[in-house]
Design an enzyme around this catalytic site. Structure first.
Site, PDB file in Angstrom:
ATOM      1  N   THR A 113       0.704  -0.408   6.507  1.00 41.37           N
ATOM      2  CA  THR A 113       0.724  -1.302   5.357  1.00 41.37           C
ATOM      3  C   THR A 113       0.820  -2.723   5.889  1.00 41.37           C
ATOM      4  OG1 THR A 113       1.824  -1.832   3.262  1.00 41.37           O
ATOM      5  CG2 THR A 113       3.243  -1.136   5.086  1.00 41.37           C
ATOM      6  N   GLY A 115      -4.225  -6.177   6.262  1.00 43.62           N
ATOM      7  CA  GLY A 115      -5.135  -5.188   6.807  1.00 43.62           C
ATOM      8  C   GLY A 115      -6.043  -5.688   7.904  1.00 43.62           C
ATOM      9  N   VAL A 119     -12.494  -5.811   1.966  1.00 50.80           N
ATOM     10  CA  VAL A 119     -11.915  -4.478   2.150  1.00 50.80           C
ATOM     11  C   VAL A 119     -10.917  -4.576   3.303  1.00 50.80           C
ATOM     12  CG1 VAL A 119     -12.388  -2.110   2.880  1.00 50.80           C
ATOM     13  CG2 VAL A 119     -13.923  -3.247   1.261  1.00 50.80           C
ATOM     14  N   GLY A 120      -9.754  -3.984   3.119  1.00 53.88           N
ATOM     15  CA  GLY A 120      -8.730  -4.012   4.160  1.00 53.88           C
ATOM     16  C   GLY A 120      -8.738  -2.764   5.012  1.00 53.88           C
ATOM     17  N   ASP A 121      -7.617  -2.507   5.630  1.00 53.06           N
ATOM     18  CA  ASP A 121      -7.486  -1.360   6.528  1.00 53.06           C
ATOM     19  C   ASP A 121      -7.336  -0.036   5.799  1.00 53.06           C
ATOM     20  OD1 ASP A 121      -5.032  -2.393   5.549  1.00 53.06           O
ATOM     21  OD2 ASP A 121      -3.928  -1.188   7.010  1.00 53.06           O
ATOM     22  N   THR A 143       0.873  -1.174   0.000  1.00 54.70           N
ATOM     23  CA  THR A 143       0.000   0.000   0.000  1.00 54.70           C
ATOM     24  C   THR A 143       0.898   1.207   0.000  1.00 54.70           C
ATOM     25  OG1 THR A 143      -1.776  -1.030   1.282  1.00 54.70           O
ATOM     26  CG2 THR A 143      -1.566   1.340   1.514  1.00 54.70           C
TER      27      THR A 143
END
Ligand code: ASP
Length: 342
Positions: free
Chosen positions: A250, A253, A228-230, A199
């Protein structure tokens, strides 16, 4: 080729290019005046775009948007923006968020067909009463705002996806060699090959001392559709408090979300920790709650109001790029090494 671990050991500015654990003694680095920091080796080029804004007296918010757009449009980068690796069904779905010095923020998640999610996130912040739009609604909003609808799955990423489907194992893998993000699809598609998630998280301080941040990613390669991640979640992938500082993350997530990682780092800095100590404590919190998280990578990067910068990660190998009026970071072509030059 020197890997990230070797780079850290060899660097004269080891604390600046810290791979977390390697820099424990140094305790981070201090930048002066306007500055920008960002995650991973592709942060070098992104910082230069952000610096073009900051060096002219521009706003930190504009700087981080400009910077984040660089890896978003880099076809060699398979973990951010266009050319990002798809989910297991072949859809490139992007996550991003942005936050300014006033606490305003915007985010998009699971956004498809739009090459610059960071700019859509900014529009969500500025043009809607909401913080986050997701999926079809985010796409509809982006199109209404004039963003072009595009195919983001490049031929190279498609080849990598086809190669992955042969085994179809979901195995997060970060921390490959510097410049891996530019390798070819054959290598990237090979199980056990290069990293499959990264990321760009970016934080900037402008000439007025205001802090802003941006975070954008295609998430974990081969993720489930809708995952969906962080990165687009305010407090998880990014948090800015203009009185204290900012943090971004990064890595895997899910581990960051569980611990509201970036918010935690900022709150620890508010309590007096240095950026590095705060990042380290956030990593330790993750590991304490879930010891087997040590098999994954999670890294935090933070800056405080004084321009002190620190980072920490579960595994060595995490790098970040930094830039202020005295130092410009540079990835030397063909040498696979960083130098910070005056
Ligand atoms: N944090 C990103 C995600 O979980 C991936 C990464 O930064 O490696 O989507």
């Amino acid at each position: 080729m020197m890997n990230r671990r070797g780079l850290i050991g060899a660097s004269l500015v080891g604390s600046a290019m810290l791979g977390a654990k390697a820099s424990a003694a140094e305790g981070g680095v201090k930048l002066d005046g306007p500055c920008v920091i960002s995650t991973w080796d592709f942060g070098v080029a992104a910082n230069q775009a952000a610096w073009a804004v900051l060096s002219k007296g521009g706003r930190a918010l504009d700087a981080v948007e400009a910077g984040a757009r660089v890896p978003e449009q880099d076809l060699k980068n398979h973990s951010v923006g266009r050319a990002g690796y798809p989910d297991r069904d072949g859809h490139v779905s992007l996550d991003a968020c942005i936050m300014d010095e006033l606490g305003n923020c915007g985010a998009v998640a699971a956004l498809e067909h739009i090459a610059h999610p960071i700019s859509v996130a900014r529009k969500v912040m500025e043009k809607t009463p909401h913080v986050m739009l997701v999926g079809a609604g985010a796409l509809q909003f982006a199109l209404e705002q004039g963003f072009p609808r595009e195919e983001l799955l490049t031929p190279e990423s498609r080849i990598a996806w086809e190669a992955w489907k042969k085994d179809a194992k979901y195995e997060p893998k970060a921390n490959s060699e510097v410049g891996d993000y530019g390798k070819t699809s054959g290598q990237l598609g090979t199980p056990g090959g290069a990293n499959n998630h990264d990321t760009i998280g970016m934080l900037a301080i402008d000439a007025k001392g205001n802090i802003a941040g941006a975070c954008t990613t295609s998430g974990m390669a081969w993720k489930m559709r809708g995952r969906v991640g962080d990165s687009p979640i305010i407090g998880a992938g990014l948090y800015v408090d203009n009185e204290v500082g900012g943090a971004t993350s990064t890595g895997v997530g899910e581990e960051v979300i569980r611990n509201v990682g970036s918010f935690l780092v900022v709150e620890l800095m508010r309590q007096g920790r240095s950026p590095e100590a705060a990042c380290r404590e956030a990593v330790e919190r993750i590991l304490k709650k879930k010891p087997n998280a040590k098999e994954f990578q999670v890294g935090f990067l933070a800056v405080n109001k004084q321009g002190e910068v620190g980072a920490w990660a579960i595994q060595s190998g995490f790098s970040y790029a930094l830039c202020d009026g005295k130092k410009q970071d540079l990835l030397l072509p063909g040498k696979a090494t960083y130098q910070l030059t005056s």
